[in-house]
Design a protein around this motif. Structure first.
Motif, PDB file in Angstrom:
ATOM      1  N   GLY A  21       0.722  -1.257   0.082  1.00 25.44           N
ATOM      2  CA  GLY A  21      -0.063   0.184  -0.033  1.00 25.44           C
ATOM      3  C   GLY A  21       0.787   0.940  -0.176  1.00 25.44           C
ATOM      4  O   GLY A  21       0.179   2.728  -0.094  1.00 25.44           O
ATOM      5  N   ALA A  22       2.058   1.360   0.531  1.00 22.46           N
ATOM      6  CA  ALA A  22       3.008   2.559  -0.164  1.00 22.46           C
ATOM      7  C   ALA A  22       3.648   2.925  -1.715  1.00 22.46           C
ATOM      8  O   ALA A  22       3.167   1.764  -2.142  1.00 22.46           O
ATOM      9  N   THR A  23       3.409   4.241  -1.500  1.00 23.48           N
ATOM     10  CA  THR A  23       3.608   5.117  -3.048  1.00 23.48           C
ATOM     11  C   THR A  23       4.818   5.763  -2.311  1.00 23.48           C
ATOM     12  O   THR A  23       5.526   5.780  -1.588  1.00 23.48           O
ATOM     13  N   GLU A  24       6.257   5.777  -3.735  1.00 31.83           N
ATOM     14  CA  GLU A  24       6.654   6.413  -3.968  1.00 31.83           C
ATOM     15  C   GLU A  24       6.281   7.972  -3.471  1.00 31.83           C
ATOM     16  O   GLU A  24       7.856   8.078  -3.410  1.00 31.83           O
ATOM     17  N   PHE A  25       5.670   8.818  -3.611  1.00 32.47           N
ATOM     18  CA  PHE A  25       5.245  10.013  -3.987  1.00 32.47           C
ATOM     19  C   PHE A  25       4.235  10.141  -2.797  1.00 32.47           C
ATOM     20  O   PHE A  25       3.093   9.474  -2.095  1.00 32.47           O
ATOM     21  N   PRO A  26       4.118  10.890  -1.950  1.00 27.68           N
ATOM     22  CA  PRO A  26       2.982  11.320  -0.991  1.00 27.68           C
ATOM     23  C   PRO A  26       1.512  12.147  -1.668  1.00 27.68           C
ATOM     24  O   PRO A  26       1.840  12.836  -3.191  1.00 27.68           O
ATOM     25  N   GLU A  27       0.824  12.352  -1.855  1.00 30.08           N
ATOM     26  CA  GLU A  27      -0.381  13.098  -1.507  1.00 30.08           C
ATOM     27  C   GLU A  27      -1.009  13.557  -0.864  1.00 30.08           C
ATOM     28  O   GLU A  27      -0.788  14.419   0.537  1.00 30.08           O
ATOM     29  N   SER A  28      -1.982  14.221  -1.523  1.00 29.18           N
ATOM     30  CA  SER A  28      -2.273  15.177  -0.699  1.00 29.18           C
ATOM     31  C   SER A  28      -3.232  14.981   0.508  1.00 29.18           C
ATOM     32  O   SER A  28      -3.613  13.840   0.941  1.00 29.18           O
ATOM     33  N   GLY A  29      -3.092  15.770   1.914  1.00 27.25           N
ATOM     34  CA  GLY A  29      -3.088  14.674   3.312  1.00 27.25           C
ATOM     35  C   GLY A  29      -2.452  13.971   4.003  1.00 27.25           C
ATOM     36  O   GLY A  29      -2.298  13.509   4.808  1.00 27.25           O
ATOM     37  N   ASP A  30      -1.802  13.650   3.144  1.00 26.57           N
ATOM     38  CA  ASP A  30      -0.878  12.263   3.383  1.00 26.57           C
ATOM     39  C   ASP A  30       0.234  13.663   4.526  1.00 26.57           C
ATOM     40  O   ASP A  30       1.368  14.228   4.661  1.00 26.57           O
ATOM     41  N   LEU A  31       0.942  12.281   5.878  1.00 22.71           N
ATOM     42  CA  LEU A  31       2.004  12.775   6.346  1.00 22.71           C
ATOM     43  C   LEU A  31       3.286  12.665   6.164  1.00 22.71           C
ATOM     44  O   LEU A  31       3.435  11.527   5.656  1.00 22.71           O
ATOM     45  N   PRO A  43       6.985  17.647  11.369  1.00 26.96           N
ATOM     46  CA  PRO A  43       5.513  16.745  10.717  1.00 26.96           C
ATOM     47  C   PRO A  43       4.947  17.788  10.386  1.00 26.96           C
ATOM     48  O   PRO A  43       4.957  18.708  10.488  1.00 26.96           O
ATOM     49  N   VAL A  44       4.387  17.551   9.141  1.00 27.06           N
ATOM     50  CA  VAL A  44       3.390  18.576   8.307  1.00 27.06           C
ATOM     51  C   VAL A  44       2.231  17.146   7.501  1.00 27.06           C
ATOM     52  O   VAL A  44       2.948  15.981   6.694  1.00 27.06           O
ATOM     53  N   TYR A  45       1.521  17.876   7.428  1.00 29.01           N
ATOM     54  CA  TYR A  45       0.412  17.484   6.677  1.00 29.01           C
ATOM     55  C   TYR A  45       0.582  18.165   5.396  1.00 29.01           C
ATOM     56  O   TYR A  45      -0.081  19.174   5.728  1.00 29.01           O
ATOM     57  N   LEU A  46      -0.210  17.388   4.787  1.00 28.55           N
ATOM     58  CA  LEU A  46       0.249  17.865   3.169  1.00 28.55           C
ATOM     59  C   LEU A  46      -1.380  18.651   2.917  1.00 28.55           C
ATOM     60  O   LEU A  46      -1.713  17.824   2.810  1.00 28.55           O
ATOM     61  N   GLU A  47      -1.369  19.566   2.052  1.00 33.42           N
ATOM     62  CA  GLU A  47      -2.302  20.445   1.806  1.00 33.42           C
ATOM     63  C   GLU A  47      -2.316  21.234   0.500  1.00 33.42           C
ATOM     64  O   GLU A  47      -1.493  21.840   0.645  1.00 33.42           O
ATOM     65  N   SER A  48      -3.188  20.505  -0.759  1.00 34.41           N
ATOM     66  CA  SER A  48      -2.794  21.215  -2.231  1.00 34.41           C
ATOM     67  C   SER A  48      -2.859  22.507  -2.807  1.00 34.41           C
ATOM     68  O   SER A  48      -3.753  22.951  -2.091  1.00 34.41           O
ATOM     69  N   GLY A  49      -1.749  23.845  -2.183  1.00 35.42           N
ATOM     70  CA  GLY A  49      -1.811  24.675  -2.662  1.00 35.42           C
ATOM     71  C   GLY A  49      -1.571  25.983  -1.076  1.00 35.42           C
ATOM     72  O   GLY A  49      -1.095  26.605  -1.400  1.00 35.42           O
ATOM     73  N   LYS A  50      -0.957  25.567  -0.343  1.00 36.00           N
ATOM     74  CA  LYS A  50      -1.136  25.689   0.857  1.00 36.00           C
ATOM     75  C   LYS A  50       0.833  25.944   0.798  1.00 36.00           C
ATOM     76  O   LYS A  50       1.652  25.188   0.342  1.00 36.00           O
ATOM     77  N   VAL A  51       1.420  26.706   1.917  1.00 37.21           N
ATOM     78  CA  VAL A  51       2.725  26.519   1.290  1.00 37.21           C
ATOM     79  C   VAL A  51       3.638  26.872   2.556  1.00 37.21           C
ATOM     80  O   VAL A  51       2.983  27.541   3.774  1.00 37.21           O
ATOM     81  N   LEU A  52       4.960  26.393   3.071  1.00 39.26           N
ATOM     82  CA  LEU A  52       5.482  25.803   4.257  1.00 39.26           C
ATOM     83  C   LEU A  52       6.262  27.151   4.818  1.00 39.26           C
ATOM     84  O   LEU A  52       7.005  26.601   3.800  1.00 39.26           O
ATOM     85  N   ASN A  53       6.204  28.160   5.207  1.00 38.40           N
ATOM     86  CA  ASN A  53       7.803  28.771   5.733  1.00 38.40           C
ATOM     87  C   ASN A  53       8.190  28.482   6.960  1.00 38.40           C
ATOM     88  O   ASN A  53       7.714  28.402   8.054  1.00 38.40           O
ATOM     89  N   THR A  54       9.665  28.219   6.816  1.00 36.74           N
ATOM     90  CA  THR A  54      10.401  27.725   7.653  1.00 36.74           C
ATOM     91  C   THR A  54      11.665  28.749   7.828  1.00 36.74           C
ATOM     92  O   THR A  54      12.019  29.537   6.890  1.00 36.74           O
ATOM     93  N   LYS A  55      12.282  28.617   8.547  1.00 36.34           N
ATOM     94  CA  LYS A  55      13.443  29.809   8.204  1.00 36.34           C
ATOM     95  C   LYS A  55      15.243  29.246   7.379  1.00 36.34           C
ATOM     96  O   LYS A  55      15.729  29.864   6.977  1.00 36.34           O
ATOM     97  N   HIS A  56      14.518  27.903   6.782  1.00 35.66           N
ATOM     98  CA  HIS A  56      15.092  28.146   5.652  1.00 35.66           C
ATOM     99  C   HIS A  56      14.390  28.308   4.328  1.00 35.66           C
ATOM    100  O   HIS A  56      15.331  27.492   3.182  1.00 35.66           O
TER     101      HIS A  56
END
Length: 373
Positions: A21-31, A43-56
Protein backbone atom coordinates in the motif's frame (compact mmCIF):
# COMPACT_ATOMS: atom_id res chain seq x y z
CA UNK A 1 -7.44 3.75 3.07
CA UNK A 2 -5.30 0.67 3.02
CA UNK A 3 -2.27 -0.17 5.06
CA UNK A 4 -0.92 3.21 6.26
CA UNK A 5 2.62 4.26 5.43
CA UNK A 6 3.00 5.06 9.14
CA UNK A 7 2.85 1.32 9.75
CA UNK A 8 5.70 0.51 7.39
CA UNK A 9 9.18 -0.15 8.72
CA UNK A 10 10.74 2.10 6.11
CA UNK A 11 13.39 -0.53 5.30
CA UNK A 12 11.60 -2.96 2.97
CA UNK A 13 12.19 -3.18 -0.72
CA UNK A 14 10.30 -0.74 -2.93
CA UNK A 15 8.31 -3.57 -4.55
CA UNK A 16 7.21 -4.94 -1.16
CA UNK A 17 6.29 -1.46 0.10
CA UNK A 18 4.11 -0.82 -2.96
CA UNK A 19 2.48 -4.23 -2.63
CA UNK A 20 1.51 -3.35 0.96
CA UNK A 21 0.00 0.00 0.00
CA UNK A 22 2.96 2.41 0.13
CA UNK A 23 3.76 4.76 -2.76
CA UNK A 24 6.92 6.55 -3.83
CA UNK A 25 5.22 9.96 -3.74
CA UNK A 26 3.05 11.50 -1.01
CA UNK A 27 -0.48 12.64 -1.74
CA UNK A 28 -2.54 15.58 -0.52
CA UNK A 29 -3.60 14.83 3.05
CA UNK A 30 -0.60 12.59 3.78
CA UNK A 31 1.78 13.08 6.67
CA UNK A 32 5.48 13.58 5.86
CA UNK A 33 8.46 14.11 8.16
CA UNK A 34 10.84 16.93 7.21
CA UNK A 35 14.43 16.89 8.42
CA UNK A 36 15.50 20.51 8.83
CA UNK A 37 19.04 19.97 10.15
CA UNK A 38 20.71 19.55 13.56
CA UNK A 39 18.51 16.56 14.37
CA UNK A 40 15.28 18.56 14.01
CA UNK A 41 12.25 16.73 12.63
CA UNK A 42 9.00 18.47 11.67
CA UNK A 43 5.73 16.61 10.95
CA UNK A 44 3.71 18.20 8.13
CA UNK A 45 0.29 17.24 6.74
CA UNK A 46 0.35 18.10 3.04
CA UNK A 47 -2.48 20.05 1.46
CA UNK A 48 -2.49 21.16 -2.16
CA UNK A 49 -2.19 24.94 -2.50
CA UNK A 50 -0.59 25.54 0.89
CA UNK A 51 2.96 26.81 1.53
CA UNK A 52 5.25 25.82 4.39
CA UNK A 53 7.35 28.71 5.69
CA UNK A 54 10.49 27.88 7.69
CA UNK A 55 13.79 29.54 8.54
CA UNK A 56 15.21 27.65 5.54
CA UNK A 57 12.75 29.30 3.15
CA UNK A 58 9.31 28.66 1.66
CA UNK A 59 8.23 25.23 0.42
CA UNK A 60 4.99 24.89 -1.57
CA UNK A 61 3.09 21.74 -0.63
CA UNK A 62 2.47 21.01 -4.32
CA UNK A 63 6.22 20.75 -4.85
CA UNK A 64 6.54 18.37 -1.90
CA UNK A 65 3.67 16.27 -3.28
CA UNK A 66 5.50 15.92 -6.60
CA UNK A 67 8.76 14.84 -4.92
CA UNK A 68 9.82 11.31 -4.05
CA UNK A 69 10.26 10.31 -0.42
CA UNK A 70 13.88 10.59 0.68
CA UNK A 71 14.61 13.57 -1.61
CA UNK A 72 16.23 16.88 -0.83
CA UNK A 73 13.77 19.73 -1.52
CA UNK A 74 15.08 23.28 -2.06
CA UNK A 75 13.19 26.41 -1.07
CA UNK A 76 11.87 28.89 -3.66
CA UNK A 77 15.01 31.04 -3.68
CA UNK A 78 17.20 27.96 -3.13
CA UNK A 79 18.47 29.56 0.04
CA UNK A 80 17.90 26.39 2.02
CA UNK A 81 16.56 22.86 1.80
CA UNK A 82 14.84 20.12 3.78
CA UNK A 83 14.83 16.33 3.48
CA UNK A 84 11.37 14.81 3.03
CA UNK A 85 10.94 11.37 4.60
CA UNK A 86 8.19 8.79 4.71
CA UNK A 87 6.74 8.61 8.24
CA UNK A 88 7.61 5.55 10.30
CA UNK A 89 6.80 4.72 13.92
CA UNK A 90 10.36 5.61 14.95
CA UNK A 91 10.34 8.98 13.15
CA UNK A 92 6.90 9.78 14.57
CA UNK A 93 8.20 9.19 18.11
CA UNK A 94 10.98 11.74 17.50
CA UNK A 95 8.74 14.27 15.72
CA UNK A 96 5.29 14.08 17.33
CA UNK A 97 3.73 16.98 19.26
CA UNK A 98 3.97 16.20 22.98
CA UNK A 99 0.77 16.19 25.01
CA UNK A 100 2.52 14.19 27.74
CA UNK A 101 5.94 12.74 28.42
CA UNK A 102 6.44 9.91 25.93
CA UNK A 103 8.17 6.55 25.73
CA UNK A 104 11.17 6.74 23.39
CA UNK A 105 12.43 4.18 20.87
CA UNK A 106 15.02 2.52 23.13
CA UNK A 107 12.45 1.71 25.82
CA UNK A 108 9.83 0.83 23.18
CA UNK A 109 12.04 -1.86 21.65
CA UNK A 110 12.92 -3.25 25.11
CA UNK A 111 9.24 -3.46 26.09
CA UNK A 112 8.25 -5.22 22.86
CA UNK A 113 11.14 -7.70 23.22
CA UNK A 114 10.44 -8.67 26.84
CA UNK A 115 6.67 -8.93 26.33
CA UNK A 116 7.40 -11.24 23.37
CA UNK A 117 4.89 -9.46 21.15
CA UNK A 118 4.58 -10.32 17.47
CA UNK A 119 2.32 -9.73 14.43
CA UNK A 120 -1.22 -10.75 15.32
CA UNK A 121 -0.85 -10.14 19.07
CA UNK A 122 -3.51 -8.40 21.15
CA UNK A 123 -2.01 -5.66 23.32
CA UNK A 124 -3.54 -3.47 26.01
CA UNK A 125 -1.95 -0.21 27.17
CA UNK A 126 -2.88 2.52 29.62
CA UNK A 127 -2.44 5.45 29.26
CA UNK A 128 -2.46 6.54 25.66
CA UNK A 129 -0.68 9.87 26.19
CA UNK A 130 0.79 11.28 22.98
CA UNK A 131 0.49 7.96 21.11
CA UNK A 132 4.19 7.20 20.72
CA UNK A 133 4.02 3.66 22.12
CA UNK A 134 0.62 3.02 20.55
CA UNK A 135 1.96 3.72 17.05
CA UNK A 136 4.87 1.29 17.45
CA UNK A 137 2.55 -1.39 18.84
CA UNK A 138 0.11 -0.91 15.95
CA UNK A 139 2.92 -1.23 13.41
CA UNK A 140 4.06 -4.44 15.10
CA UNK A 141 0.78 -6.32 15.61
CA UNK A 142 -1.17 -5.18 12.52
CA UNK A 143 -2.99 -5.84 10.35
CA UNK A 144 -4.41 -8.96 12.07
CA UNK A 145 -3.63 -8.02 15.68
CA UNK A 146 -5.11 -5.19 17.73
CA UNK A 147 -4.12 -2.52 20.26
CA UNK A 148 -6.60 -1.46 22.96
CA UNK A 149 -5.48 1.84 24.47
CA UNK A 150 -7.06 3.46 27.55
CA UNK A 151 -6.61 6.95 29.01
CA UNK A 152 -8.28 8.83 31.86
CA UNK A 153 -8.01 12.21 30.08
CA UNK A 154 -10.94 12.51 27.67
CA UNK A 155 -9.44 15.31 25.55
CA UNK A 156 -6.24 13.33 24.98
CA UNK A 157 -8.32 10.33 23.89
CA UNK A 158 -10.14 12.45 21.31
CA UNK A 159 -6.92 13.95 19.94
CA UNK A 160 -5.14 10.59 19.81
CA UNK A 161 -8.13 9.00 18.05
CA UNK A 162 -8.01 11.70 15.35
CA UNK A 163 -4.31 11.07 14.79
CA UNK A 164 -4.74 7.30 14.60
CA UNK A 165 -7.48 7.74 12.00
CA UNK A 166 -5.37 10.23 10.01
CA UNK A 167 -2.48 7.76 10.04
CA UNK A 168 -4.63 4.90 8.77
CA UNK A 169 -4.56 2.90 12.00
CA UNK A 170 -8.26 2.94 12.85
CA UNK A 171 -8.63 -0.78 12.06
CA UNK A 172 -5.71 -1.67 14.35
CA UNK A 173 -6.17 0.67 17.33
CA UNK A 174 -9.15 1.15 19.64
CA UNK A 175 -8.76 4.12 21.96
CA UNK A 176 -11.11 4.43 24.95
CA UNK A 177 -11.72 6.94 27.75
CA UNK A 178 -11.78 5.03 31.05
CA UNK A 179 -10.58 4.94 34.66
CA UNK A 180 -8.73 1.63 34.71
CA UNK A 181 -8.05 1.91 38.47
CA UNK A 182 -11.77 1.56 39.21
CA UNK A 183 -13.33 -0.10 36.17
CA UNK A 184 -10.45 -2.09 34.69
CA UNK A 185 -10.05 -2.79 30.99
CA UNK A 186 -13.23 -3.09 28.93
CA UNK A 187 -12.39 -5.62 26.21
CA UNK A 188 -14.82 -7.40 23.86
CA UNK A 189 -16.20 -10.70 25.16
CA UNK A 190 -13.78 -13.57 24.75
CA UNK A 191 -10.76 -11.33 24.02
CA UNK A 192 -7.65 -11.77 26.18
CA UNK A 193 -4.40 -9.84 25.94
CA UNK A 194 -0.99 -11.20 24.94
CA UNK A 195 0.62 -8.29 26.77
CA UNK A 196 -0.29 -5.33 28.99
CA UNK A 197 1.61 -2.06 29.35
CA UNK A 198 0.91 0.21 32.34
CA UNK A 199 2.21 3.76 31.90
CA UNK A 200 0.35 5.18 34.91
CA UNK A 201 1.09 7.25 38.04
CA UNK A 202 -0.19 4.41 40.28
CA UNK A 203 0.26 1.20 38.26
CA UNK A 204 -0.16 -1.03 41.33
CA UNK A 205 -3.86 -0.09 41.41
CA UNK A 206 -4.35 -1.59 37.93
CA UNK A 207 -2.43 -4.86 38.45
CA UNK A 208 -5.52 -6.81 39.57
CA UNK A 209 -7.51 -5.69 36.50
CA UNK A 210 -4.58 -6.48 34.18
CA UNK A 211 -4.44 -10.00 35.58
CA UNK A 212 -8.11 -10.55 34.69
CA UNK A 213 -7.56 -9.88 30.95
CA UNK A 214 -4.15 -11.52 30.43
CA UNK A 215 -3.73 -14.91 28.78
CA UNK A 216 -1.90 -17.58 30.75
CA UNK A 217 1.84 -16.81 30.96
CA UNK A 218 1.33 -13.51 29.10
CA UNK A 219 3.53 -10.59 30.11
CA UNK A 220 2.91 -7.30 31.90
CA UNK A 221 5.16 -4.24 31.81
CA UNK A 222 4.99 -1.24 34.12
CA UNK A 223 6.75 1.98 33.01
CA UNK A 224 7.55 4.14 36.07
CA UNK A 225 10.04 7.00 36.53
CA UNK A 226 10.42 6.61 40.33
CA UNK A 227 11.78 3.63 42.25
CA UNK A 228 9.07 4.06 44.92
CA UNK A 229 6.48 3.32 42.23
CA UNK A 230 8.43 0.20 41.29
CA UNK A 231 8.45 -1.04 44.90
CA UNK A 232 4.66 -0.71 45.28
CA UNK A 233 4.06 -2.30 41.87
CA UNK A 234 6.27 -5.31 42.68
CA UNK A 235 4.39 -5.81 45.95
CA UNK A 236 1.08 -5.80 44.06
CA UNK A 237 2.43 -8.22 41.45
CA UNK A 238 3.49 -10.69 44.17
CA UNK A 239 0.16 -10.32 45.97
CA UNK A 240 -1.75 -11.18 42.79
CA UNK A 241 0.38 -14.21 41.95
CA UNK A 242 2.58 -12.92 39.12
CA UNK A 243 5.93 -14.61 38.52
CA UNK A 244 9.27 -13.81 36.84
CA UNK A 245 9.23 -10.28 38.27
CA UNK A 246 12.20 -8.16 37.22
CA UNK A 247 13.03 -4.46 36.80
CA UNK A 248 15.33 -2.94 34.16
CA UNK A 249 16.75 0.50 33.44
CA UNK A 250 17.92 1.11 29.88
CA UNK A 251 20.75 3.62 29.41
CA UNK A 252 22.33 4.28 25.99
CA UNK A 253 25.81 5.63 25.31
CA UNK A 254 27.04 6.33 21.78
CA UNK A 255 30.65 5.81 20.69
CA UNK A 256 32.38 7.52 17.77
CA UNK A 257 35.30 6.10 15.79
CA UNK A 258 37.68 8.90 14.77
CA UNK A 259 41.16 9.26 13.30
CA UNK A 260 43.79 11.45 14.92
CA UNK A 261 47.12 12.66 13.54
CA UNK A 262 49.91 12.18 16.08
CA UNK A 263 53.62 12.97 16.10
CA UNK A 264 55.49 9.80 17.07
CA UNK A 265 58.98 10.53 18.52
CA UNK A 266 61.91 8.93 16.66
CA UNK A 267 63.89 7.55 19.56
CA UNK A 268 66.14 5.71 17.12
CA UNK A 269 67.59 9.08 16.05
CA UNK A 270 68.01 10.70 19.46
CA UNK A 271 69.15 9.61 22.88
CA UNK A 272 66.13 10.14 25.19
CA UNK A 273 68.30 10.90 28.23
CA UNK A 274 70.21 13.52 26.28
CA UNK A 275 66.98 15.08 25.02
CA UNK A 276 65.60 15.29 28.58
CA UNK A 277 68.69 16.98 29.90
CA UNK A 278 68.75 19.48 27.03
CA UNK A 279 65.04 20.31 27.37
CA UNK A 280 63.80 18.91 24.08
CA UNK A 281 60.03 18.45 24.15
CA UNK A 282 59.00 14.79 24.17
CA UNK A 283 56.24 15.25 21.59
CA UNK A 284 58.59 16.46 18.88
CA UNK A 285 57.84 20.19 19.08
CA UNK A 286 60.49 22.84 19.03
CA UNK A 287 61.33 24.21 22.47
CA UNK A 288 63.77 26.73 23.79
CA UNK A 289 66.78 25.22 25.53
CA UNK A 290 66.53 25.97 29.27
CA UNK A 291 70.23 26.75 29.79
CA UNK A 292 71.51 29.39 27.39
CA UNK A 293 74.75 31.27 27.53
CA UNK A 294 74.70 35.03 27.41
CA UNK A 295 74.25 36.33 23.86
CA UNK A 296 73.08 33.05 22.35
CA UNK A 297 69.59 34.47 21.68
CA UNK A 298 67.45 31.49 22.54
CA UNK A 299 67.99 29.21 19.57
CA UNK A 300 65.54 26.37 19.02
CA UNK A 301 66.55 22.87 18.19
CA UNK A 302 64.36 20.76 15.91
CA UNK A 303 63.33 17.30 17.04
CA UNK A 304 62.78 14.53 14.51
CA UNK A 305 59.36 12.83 14.60
CA UNK A 306 57.19 10.86 12.22
CA UNK A 307 53.52 11.78 11.73
CA UNK A 308 51.12 8.85 11.93
CA UNK A 309 47.35 8.38 11.80
CA UNK A 310 45.77 6.64 14.77
CA UNK A 311 42.21 5.36 15.08
CA UNK A 312 40.57 5.87 18.45
CA UNK A 313 37.15 5.47 20.03
CA UNK A 314 35.55 8.27 21.98
CA UNK A 315 32.25 8.08 23.82
CA UNK A 316 29.79 10.95 23.68
CA UNK A 317 28.21 12.41 26.75
CA UNK A 318 24.91 10.71 27.47
CA UNK A 319 22.31 12.51 25.38
CA UNK A 320 19.39 11.30 27.47
CA UNK A 321 19.94 9.70 30.85
CA UNK A 322 17.35 7.99 33.03
CA UNK A 323 13.93 7.76 31.44
CA UNK A 324 12.07 5.23 33.57
CA UNK A 325 12.25 1.84 35.22
CA UNK A 326 10.71 -1.07 33.29
CA UNK A 327 9.17 -3.73 35.52
CA UNK A 328 8.19 -7.02 33.85
CA UNK A 329 6.15 -9.96 35.16
CA UNK A 330 4.17 -12.95 33.87
CA UNK A 331 0.68 -14.15 34.69
CA UNK A 332 0.51 -17.60 36.24
CA UNK A 333 -1.47 -20.42 34.61
CA UNK A 334 -5.11 -20.36 35.64
CA UNK A 335 -5.05 -24.12 36.38
CA UNK A 336 -1.94 -23.62 38.49
CA UNK A 337 -3.66 -20.85 40.44
CA UNK A 338 -6.59 -23.20 41.15
CA UNK A 339 -4.17 -25.92 42.28
CA UNK A 340 -2.41 -23.44 44.57
CA UNK A 341 -5.72 -22.34 46.08
CA UNK A 342 -6.71 -25.97 46.69
CA UNK A 343 -3.28 -26.73 48.15
CA UNK A 344 -3.52 -23.71 50.41
CA UNK A 345 -7.03 -24.70 51.48
CA UNK A 346 -5.94 -28.29 52.23
CA UNK A 347 -2.93 -27.00 54.14
CA UNK A 348 -5.18 -24.72 56.18
CA UNK A 349 -7.63 -27.54 56.86
CA UNK A 350 -4.77 -29.80 57.91
CA UNK A 351 -3.44 -27.19 60.30
CA UNK A 352 -6.90 -26.71 61.80
CA UNK A 353 -7.33 -30.50 62.24
CA UNK A 354 -3.94 -30.72 63.95
CA UNK A 355 -4.94 -27.91 66.28
CA UNK A 356 -8.23 -29.66 67.10
CA UNK A 357 -6.41 -32.95 67.72
CA UNK A 358 -3.90 -31.14 69.91
CA UNK A 359 -6.68 -29.57 71.93
CA UNK A 360 -8.41 -32.96 72.29
CA UNK A 361 -5.18 -34.61 73.47
CA UNK A 362 -4.65 -31.83 75.97
CA UNK A 363 -8.14 -32.28 77.39
CA UNK A 364 -7.60 -36.04 77.61
CA UNK A 365 -4.35 -35.62 79.52
CA UNK A 366 -5.98 -33.23 81.95
CA UNK A 367 -8.81 -35.72 82.61
CA UNK A 368 -6.36 -38.61 83.01
CA UNK A 369 -4.29 -36.63 85.50
CA UNK A 370 -7.38 -36.02 87.63
CA UNK A 371 -8.10 -39.78 87.91
CA UNK A 372 -4.60 -40.51 89.12
CA UNK A 373 -5.00 -38.08 91.94
Amino acid sequence: GGWSSMLHTGCRSGREERRNGATEFPESGDLVILYTGNGNLQPVYLESGKVLNTKHGSFPHDELISTKYGSKVYSKGRGGFVMMMRPTAELWTDALPHRTQIIYNTDISTIIFHLQLKPGSVVVESGTGSGSMTTSLARLVGPKGHVYSFDFHEQRVKQATKEFEAHGMKHVVTCKHADVYEKGFDLPDGVFADGVLLDLPNPWLAVKHAKDILRDRAGLCSFSPCIEQVQKTCEALRTHGFSDIKTLEVLVRHWDMQKYQLDIPRFDLHDPTEMMSRGVHALGKKRKMPEMQEGEGGEEEPFSASRKSLSACKNREMERGHTSFLTFARRELRDLEGWKRKATAKSTEGEEEEKEEGKAEGVGQEEGGGDEK
